[in-house]
Design an enzyme around this catalytic site. Sequence first.
Site, PDB file in Angstrom:
ATOM      1  N   ASP A 168       0.822  -1.210   0.000  1.00 59.05           N
ATOM      2  CA  ASP A 168       0.000   0.000   0.000  1.00 59.05           C
ATOM      3  C   ASP A 168       0.862   1.269   0.000  1.00 59.05           C
ATOM      4  O   ASP A 168       2.102   1.201  -0.046  1.00 59.05           O
ATOM      5  CB  ASP A 168      -0.931  -0.052   1.221  1.00 59.05           C
ATOM      6  CG  ASP A 168      -2.314   0.497   0.918  1.00 59.05           C
ATOM      7  OD1 ASP A 168      -2.430   1.380   0.055  1.00 59.05           O
ATOM      8  OD2 ASP A 168      -3.279   0.047   1.579  1.00 59.05           O
TER       9      ASP A 168
ATOM     10  N   ASP B  68      -9.424   3.594  -3.973  1.00 63.22           N
ATOM     11  CA  ASP B  68     -10.167   2.381  -3.607  1.00 63.22           C
ATOM     12  C   ASP B  68     -11.582   2.356  -4.178  1.00 63.22           C
ATOM     13  O   ASP B  68     -12.282   3.356  -4.184  1.00 63.22           O
ATOM     14  CB  ASP B  68     -10.283   2.272  -2.083  1.00 63.22           C
ATOM     15  CG  ASP B  68      -8.966   1.888  -1.429  1.00 63.22           C
ATOM     16  OD1 ASP B  68      -7.948   1.772  -2.135  1.00 63.22           O
ATOM     17  OD2 ASP B  68      -8.974   1.695  -0.198  1.00 63.22           O
TER      18      ASP B  68
END
Length: 502
Positions: free
Chosen positions: A149, A209
Amino acid sequence: MASVVGITAIALLAQHVQAVNNGLARTPQMGWDNWNSFGCDVSEDLLQGTARLIVDYGLKDLGYEYVVLDDCWSNGRDASANNSLIVDTEKFPRGMAAVADDIHELGLKFGMYSSAGVYTCGRFAGSLGYEEVDANSWAEWGVDYLKYDNCYNSGEAGTQKLSHDRYNTMAKALNATGRPILYSLCNWGEDYPWNWGPTIANSWRITGDVTDFYDRPDPRCPCDGPDAWDCSLPGFHCSLLNIINKASFVVSKAEPGGWNDLDMLEVGNGGMSDAEYKTQFSVWAAVKSPLIMGNDLRIVKPQDLAILSNAAVIAVNQDPLGSSAARRWYYETDDVDQYGKGSIQMWAGSLNSTTGGEYSDMVVLLINGNNSNMTMNATLVEVFADSGGAISDQAKIAWEVRDLWANRMSNEEAQAIIDASSASGNYTSGFNATRVGGENRYNATAKSYSEGLSDADELLLGNVTTTVQPMGTITAEVERHGIAMFRLRAVPTGSLRKRTEL
Ligand SMILES: *[C@@H]1O[C@H](CO)[C@@H](O)[C@H](O)[C@H]1NC(C)=O
Ligand SMILES: *[C@@H]1O[C@H](CO)[C@@H](O)[C@H](O)[C@H]1NC(C)=O
Ligand SMILES: *[C@@H]1O[C@H](CO)[C@@H](O)[C@H](O)[C@H]1NC(C)=O
Ligand SMILES: *[C@@H]1O[C@H](CO)[C@@H](O)[C@H](O)[C@H]1NC(C)=O
Ligand SMILES: *[C@@H]1O[C@H](CO)[C@@H](O)[C@H](O)[C@H]1NC(C)=O
Ligand SMILES: *[C@@H]1O[C@H](CO)[C@@H](O)[C@H](O)[C@H]1NC(C)=O
Ligand SMILES: *[C@@H]1O[C@H](CO)[C@@H](O)[C@H](O)[C@H]1NC(C)=O
Ligand SMILES: *[C@@H]1O[C@H](CO)[C@@H](O)[C@H](O)[C@H]1NC(C)=O
Ligand SMILES: *[C@@H]1O[C@H](CO)[C@@H](O)[C@H](O)[C@H]1NC(C)=O
Ligand SMILES: *[C@@H]1O[C@H](CO)[C@@H](O)[C@H](O)[C@H]1NC(C)=O
């Protein structure tokens, strides 16, 4: 002339040695990740139970392979052991190696998560500055996959080089372990990862996202609409259409070993209609995104299991050519709902398989983002635009139009599979790998998609609905927010071809 051909060949070769050289993800990776439905609520039982259900429900035999543990699994660093990450033993009492062993025993692979930052997104210890020690821990535990991430990156972003270098440090550390670890780069599309991701990673996220909505705009996901691709603030809470629009600009970056990642599937999480979930699954498959389920399999509904189990659609995703479909057209519609104007679009792309003759099969998608059912059309001239459109040989022949959703598993059959699983709803019980009706379903463990496609296995090719004539038009009734997905297969061109075969 000869030198022009030579240059083209060198350019193609260069493009292909660009991909990260770890032998993994030659077709897009498939699996499950807990984040979309569980967030930080992770445990050993969750992973074990889900791994069993993946086997039990026949999902493993459809190609779903990686069981990925997302954020929130650690508990600081151990100063007495090279500052390695400490596993949270309340959540994982037997440690990570035991979890990996259990998952491997089921014939599946184990993925984990960290961030190229000081902290992970959930504010646990991040791997920036600790790449080697963390990669070594993962390799030691038997980890096969890293989702990496971008939170708390200390400002080491803003240029392609800064982002590349930060992610490359981990790429090198993973490689140095000697263990093949699929590298799933997750920097949300910041700093154009499709340019440099292919040299260091197996996939790279292209947007913020995903959220469980079809077209709902959200200020936390800026850069909305059909032209918004250059997004320096990727955000999160991005709708399906937002992501599909952004994907349309970078489709050429996908190739075996390196994929555009449109983020995990929302299928089964409850926020969208069946038509909308079919749209996500179909587009993600055709764009060659990784197919990572994100739902709670303990409470999977039959209609969602049926979507996730559609082998004819998965076969497009796993096609050995590894070429993404591309958008051919996009139109706004007259419709205005609470989220603004509707849209319709058509995508098409080449598949490797030449199951019908000398021309490769094509996949065609008709996406109805209008707020009512519509009759939609795609002409062969539009579908074969890249081959010359009206002057292409392909537009001048007839094609079988094969509906890739016609043979969708019935809800009754899906329910029977769920009922037959003694592990269903219960993480601690044993599992029952007998699959109801298994003989009518494609089994990719027994025969890979690549083999099935070169055998022209009917279970992968969809059902013939009609034949489109030379220079003709494909027409489909497409439900509101739904999709039509076809495989076009060339109708063998008569006697000439037959003679050649004899
Ligand atoms: C710390 O790292 C060194 C060098 O990589 C290694 O030899 C040693 O075994 C490690 N110690 C521990 C406790 O992990
Ligand atoms: C490490 O990189 C080299 C060079 O690209 C490659 O040949 C090798 O397979 C890689 N090893 C692993 C474990 O990824
Ligand atoms: C593509 O299909 C052809 C014909 O079936 C086959 O010979 C070839 O190996 C396939 N390519 C890949 C990459 O599988
Ligand atoms: C889109 O939907 C609206 C109403 O929902 C309808 O009036 C319109 O005809 C549809 N088609 C187009 C092309 O706008
Ligand atoms: C598709 O074709 C049908 C029949 O020719 C026509 O009624 C319809 O409006 C067309 N749809 C679109 C979106 O152009
Ligand atoms: C689709 O084709 C399959 C295999 O050829 C067949 O078993 C099935 O009945 C067909 N489904 C429909 C809806 O026509
Ligand atoms: C597994 O499921 C099948 C099919 O429903 C059933 O006949 C069988 O008894 C089950 N086996 C176990 C061990 O639960
Ligand atoms: C789950 O399985 C365990 C072990 O087989 C059993 O003791 C328990 O009653 C089951 N729980 C439920 C809710 O079925
Ligand atoms: C799929 O094939 C494998 C290998 O032949 C076999 O072990 C497995 O039981 C099959 N799965 C199903 C669901 O029938
Ligand atoms: C839209 O299409 C769906 C699926 O075919 C159908 O169930 C529904 O009744 C249609 N809605 C309208 C308003 O025609």
